[in-house]
Design a protein around this motif. Structure first.
Motif, PDB file in Angstrom:
ATOM      1  N   PRO A  28       4.238  -3.435  -7.859  1.00 10.25           N
ATOM      2  CA  PRO A  28       2.893  -2.855  -8.053  1.00 10.25           C
ATOM      3  C   PRO A  28       2.543  -1.725  -7.091  1.00 10.25           C
ATOM      4  O   PRO A  28       1.763  -0.837  -7.442  1.00 10.25           O
ATOM      5  N   LEU A  29       3.108  -1.737  -5.858  1.00 12.74           N
ATOM      6  CA  LEU A  29       2.703  -0.744  -4.864  1.00 12.74           C
ATOM      7  C   LEU A  29       3.916  -0.274  -4.070  1.00 12.74           C
ATOM      8  O   LEU A  29       4.774  -1.076  -3.685  1.00 12.74           O
ATOM      9  N   LEU A  30       3.954   1.016  -3.814  1.00  8.64           N
ATOM     10  CA  LEU A  30       5.017   1.617  -3.005  1.00  8.64           C
ATOM     11  C   LEU A  30       4.368   2.622  -2.069  1.00  8.64           C
ATOM     12  O   LEU A  30       3.799   3.627  -2.513  1.00  8.64           O
ATOM     13  N   ILE A  31       4.437   2.349  -0.760  1.00  7.88           N
ATOM     14  CA  ILE A  31       3.836   3.235   0.239  1.00  7.88           C
ATOM     15  C   ILE A  31       4.914   4.146   0.800  1.00  7.88           C
ATOM     16  O   ILE A  31       5.968   3.675   1.250  1.00  7.88           O
ATOM     17  N   VAL A  32       4.651   5.446   0.770  1.00  9.77           N
ATOM     18  CA  VAL A  32       5.617   6.446   1.214  1.00  9.77           C
ATOM     19  C   VAL A  32       5.101   7.081   2.499  1.00  9.77           C
ATOM     20  O   VAL A  32       4.035   7.697   2.511  1.00  9.77           O
ATOM     21  N   ALA A  33       5.880   6.919   3.592  1.00  9.42           N
ATOM     22  CA  ALA A  33       5.482   7.489   4.883  1.00  9.42           C
ATOM     23  C   ALA A  33       6.383   8.625   5.322  1.00  9.42           C
ATOM     24  O   ALA A  33       6.015   9.414   6.177  1.00  9.42           O
TER      25      ALA A  33
END
Length: 222
Positions: A28-33
């Motif tokens: 559901p969620l993918l955080i890209v840093a």
């Protein structure tokens, strides 16, 4: 008898539809840093298809196709939208879309679409819940205080070096002036101690007694 035939004909299409079905699951969620994302599309397929196509779509209405990959048993090909850096890689039960150089404006929900192209029947998955890719923008203002600190450190070091340079120069000038003054006083000194002629050293005259000029007596005639 007729009722039994109708029942059989009713269930045959349903069995065919169940056999050729693609199911897709996404995180559901993918955080890209670090501006790089790997979106995994897990899928299951129990049909007889041999050629497939997987694509990644952006937005709630899937209006933008980010990139796609097509493959069969012998070859594969991939293509990307010019506004994205994307490449797909297929496996037996999943497709991974690699995205890089992403920016905050590309934060959105992304959907995977898996299609069985050949042989017929053509089937594709129902729309999944999608994956929200949140791209964190790298802050650039954090570098400004470092630049200011470096600037003031450089100014302080330069000022300190200038102060020591002036101090050393002043000490050198003061020492030079004192040395010059001492040399001047030494050059004005004159030794006033009387000395006797060299040929009268052994005649008993003290070293401090003035010498006499005997030539005046010799030149006088009575």
């Amino acid at each position: 008898m007729l009722l039994g035939i109708l029942v059989v004909l009713y269930f045959i299409p349903a069995a065919d539809v169940t056999e050729n079905k693609i199911l897709v699951a996404q995180h559901p969620l993918l955080i890209v840093a670090n501006k790089t994302a790997n979106l995994v599309c897990n899928y299951s397929y129990n049909g007889t298809g041999k050629e497939f196509r997987a694509s990644l779509h952006k937005g709630t209405d899937s209006a933008v196709e980010v990139c796609f990959i097509s493959w069969n048993k012998t070859k594969s090909s991939s293509n990307s939208n010019k506004e994205f850096n994307c490449q797909g890689t297929f496996y037996e039960d999943k497709v991974i879309f690699n995205l890089w150089n992403m920016n905050a404006n590309q934060t959105d929900i992304y959907f995977c679409k898996i299609e069985a192209m050949y042989p017929p029947p053509y089937v594709y998955n129902e729309k999944s819940n999608g994956t929200v890719i949140h791209v964190k923008e790298t802050p650039i203002q954090t570098q400004e205080p470092r630049s200011a600190i470096s600037y003031w450190v450089m100014v302080a070091v330069t000022g300190l070096l200038a102060f020591y340079s002036i101090l050393i120069t002043a000490i050198f000038i003061s020492y030079w002036q004192k040395s010059k003054k001492n040399r001047y006083h030494q050059s004005d000194y004159m030794n006033m101690t009387p000395r006797h002629p060299p040929y009268q050293k052994n005649k008993g005259y003290p070293s401090y007694a003035p010498t006499r000029d005997y030539t005046a007596y010799r030149s006088w005639q009575p």
